[in-house]
Design a protein around this motif. Structure first.
Motif, short mmCIF file in Angstrom:
data_model
loop_
_atom_site.label_atom_id
_atom_site.label_comp_id
_atom_site.label_asym_id
_atom_site.label_seq_id
_atom_site.Cartn_x
_atom_site.Cartn_y
_atom_site.Cartn_z
N HIS A 30 23.02 -31.05 86.72
CA HIS A 30 22.68 -30.93 88.13
C HIS A 30 23.92 -31.14 88.99
N GLN A 31 23.80 -30.65 90.20
CA GLN A 31 24.88 -30.77 91.18
C GLN A 31 24.65 -32.00 92.04
N ALA A 34 21.60 -32.50 94.63
CA ALA A 34 20.52 -31.56 94.32
C ALA A 34 19.14 -32.18 94.50
N GLU A 80 21.16 -22.21 84.66
CA GLU A 80 21.70 -22.70 85.92
C GLU A 80 21.45 -24.20 85.97
N SER A 81 22.42 -24.94 86.44
CA SER A 81 22.20 -26.36 86.66
C SER A 81 21.38 -26.52 87.94
N SER A 84 22.38 -25.38 91.73
CA SER A 84 23.42 -24.37 91.70
C SER A 84 22.79 -22.99 91.52
N SER A 85 23.35 -22.01 92.17
CA SER A 85 22.89 -20.63 91.97
C SER A 85 23.80 -19.87 91.02
N LYS A 86 24.83 -20.55 90.52
CA LYS A 86 25.78 -19.92 89.60
C LYS A 86 25.24 -19.99 88.17
N THR A 87 25.14 -18.85 87.53
CA THR A 87 24.69 -18.79 86.15
C THR A 87 25.84 -19.16 85.23
#
Length: 110
Positions: A30-31, A34, A80-81, A84-87
């Motif tokens: 996770h970020q 989040a 994805e964490s 985050s929207s980054k795969t």
């Protein structure tokens, strides 16, 4: 011993010890910010095990509702964490074990 991943660390996860509400954070990370208690960024087990081995112990305890989340990363390596929207992608070798009677779980729709 003959694997290209043999010299890499073995990342172990006791699936029976992960509460359902922490499943994604534990496996995918996770970020910071989040959710309420996310005071720092956490790297998930799939990222830690990239190019090495991830051992999922007691996989038979994974609730049906969480299985699709695990299936995606097993099929594609993508995840994805939380926050985050980054795969991201993981090239982890997966080993799993359980004491559960999996054929009866399948027959019961679990």
């Amino acid at each position: 011993h003959n694997s290209s991943k043999a010299e890499q660390p073995l990342i172990e996860v006791n699936m029976a010890a992960i509460p359902e509400n922490l499943f994604e954070s534990e496996l995918f990370g996770h970020q910071k910010g989040a959710f309420t208690d996310a005071k720092s960024t956490r790297i998930g087990r799939f990222q830690l095990a990239n190019n090495s081995t991830l051992f999922l112990d007691e996989i038979g305890t994974l609730p049906l509702s969480l299985q699709p989340k695990l299936l995606r990363v097993l099929e594609t390596g993508a995840f994805e964490s939380i926050g985050s929207s980054k795969t991201q992608h993981s090239n982890a070798r997966i080993i799993s074990a359980t004491n559960a009677d999996l054929p009866s779980f399948v027959a019961d729709g679990l």
